[in-house]
Design a protein around this motif. Sequence first.
Motif, PDB file in Angstrom:
ATOM      1  N   PRO A 240       0.839  -1.210   0.000  1.00 46.86           N
ATOM      2  CA  PRO A 240       0.000   0.000   0.000  1.00 46.86           C
ATOM      3  C   PRO A 240       0.869   1.253   0.000  1.00 46.86           C
ATOM      4  CG  PRO A 240      -0.695  -1.565   1.690  1.00 46.86           C
ATOM      5  CD  PRO A 240       0.647  -2.012   1.204  1.00 46.86           C
ATOM      6  N   SER A 241       0.528   2.201  -0.831  1.00 43.90           N
ATOM      7  CA  SER A 241       1.318   3.422  -0.901  1.00 43.90           C
ATOM      8  C   SER A 241       0.506   4.530  -1.559  1.00 43.90           C
ATOM      9  CB  SER A 241       2.597   3.195  -1.714  1.00 43.90           C
ATOM     10  OG  SER A 241       3.361   4.386  -1.805  1.00 43.90           O
ATOM     11  N   PRO A 242       0.689   5.775  -1.099  1.00 44.86           N
ATOM     12  CA  PRO A 242       0.023   6.901  -1.756  1.00 44.86           C
ATOM     13  C   PRO A 242       0.756   7.345  -3.019  1.00 44.86           C
ATOM     14  CG  PRO A 242       1.324   7.706   0.077  1.00 44.86           C
ATOM     15  CD  PRO A 242       1.434   6.212   0.099  1.00 44.86           C
ATOM     16  N   TYR A 243       1.871   6.694  -3.303  1.00 44.35           N
ATOM     17  CA  TYR A 243       2.682   7.086  -4.451  1.00 44.35           C
ATOM     18  C   TYR A 243       2.603   6.033  -5.551  1.00 44.35           C
ATOM     19  CZ  TYR A 243       4.556  10.431  -1.132  1.00 44.35           C
ATOM     20  OH  TYR A 243       4.670  11.439  -0.213  1.00 44.35           O
ATOM     21  N   PRO A 244       2.671   6.463  -6.796  1.00 37.32           N
ATOM     22  CA  PRO A 244       2.579   5.526  -7.922  1.00 37.32           C
ATOM     23  C   PRO A 244       3.845   4.668  -8.038  1.00 37.32           C
ATOM     24  CG  PRO A 244       3.101   7.713  -8.726  1.00 37.32           C
ATOM     25  CD  PRO A 244       2.818   7.865  -7.262  1.00 37.32           C
ATOM     26  N   PRO A 245       3.762   3.536  -8.744  1.00 44.61           N
ATOM     27  CA  PRO A 245       4.916   2.642  -8.875  1.00 44.61           C
ATOM     28  C   PRO A 245       6.162   3.328  -9.432  1.00 44.61           C
ATOM     29  CG  PRO A 245       2.928   1.562  -9.654  1.00 44.61           C
ATOM     30  CD  PRO A 245       2.561   2.988  -9.390  1.00 44.61           C
TER      31      PRO A 245
END
Length: 234
Positions: free
Chosen positions: A214-219
């Motif tokens: 899970p992350s608020p940043y794109p790959p």
Amino acid sequence: MRHRAPYSAARGLIRMSWNKYNLYNLVKRELPQPSARKTLYQQRWEAKRLTRNYHGDRVTERRWQALSITSQLPDFANMPPEAKAAAKALALRPTIASLTYAALERRLDTVVFRCLFAPSVYAAKQMVRHGKVKVNGRKLAYPSYNLKDGDIITVEPSAIQMLSGEAGTDMEYTPKPYSQPFHFLPEYLEVDYTTCSAVFLRAPVSRPGRSEVPSPYPPEMHQLAHEFYVRKRG
């Protein structure tokens, strides 16, 4: 480590928290854009700064460097030269590179937060330190404890701020304000709110076109961050 002003709007860093100011930073986030004024190193460093402050701001950089950051990625140092180029090309694909932070998803404080038992990873850390969390029936006061596949986590109901009602009765889970964007369960966790328990099924994995971390940043941000560490390690 946690900063004194973790939700500073000026810094705009996103944390694992339901705090309303953190939500503001999430809504107002501006992702670094490629620029002729920035070198590739500067872009990688900025991506590392942003992703590290979300996934591991409780971990010092020295400690982070000591961890096996790329434990689920190819071991470039011990790889024959002819295989290294192909392996790096695979590892630097965005969804694969997001596994740079997969090891932190095994931390006990991270899992307590991911299970929605705590409104922030900092609150989860305190719950663990105060003996409110058990792993396989045993109290563990170590927030950095790395869970193993199949471990069972239980939390004292009285320690969960979102639960209301008398102990021993049907307790109601009431989400806190501003928490909706963070209300999701990763695929590698199985949670039972009636018993305030969860099972850590396995480490997050990368699937075609997406990552389970899970992350608020794109790959692409994780890719740049991973490139920073890969080049730093040589």
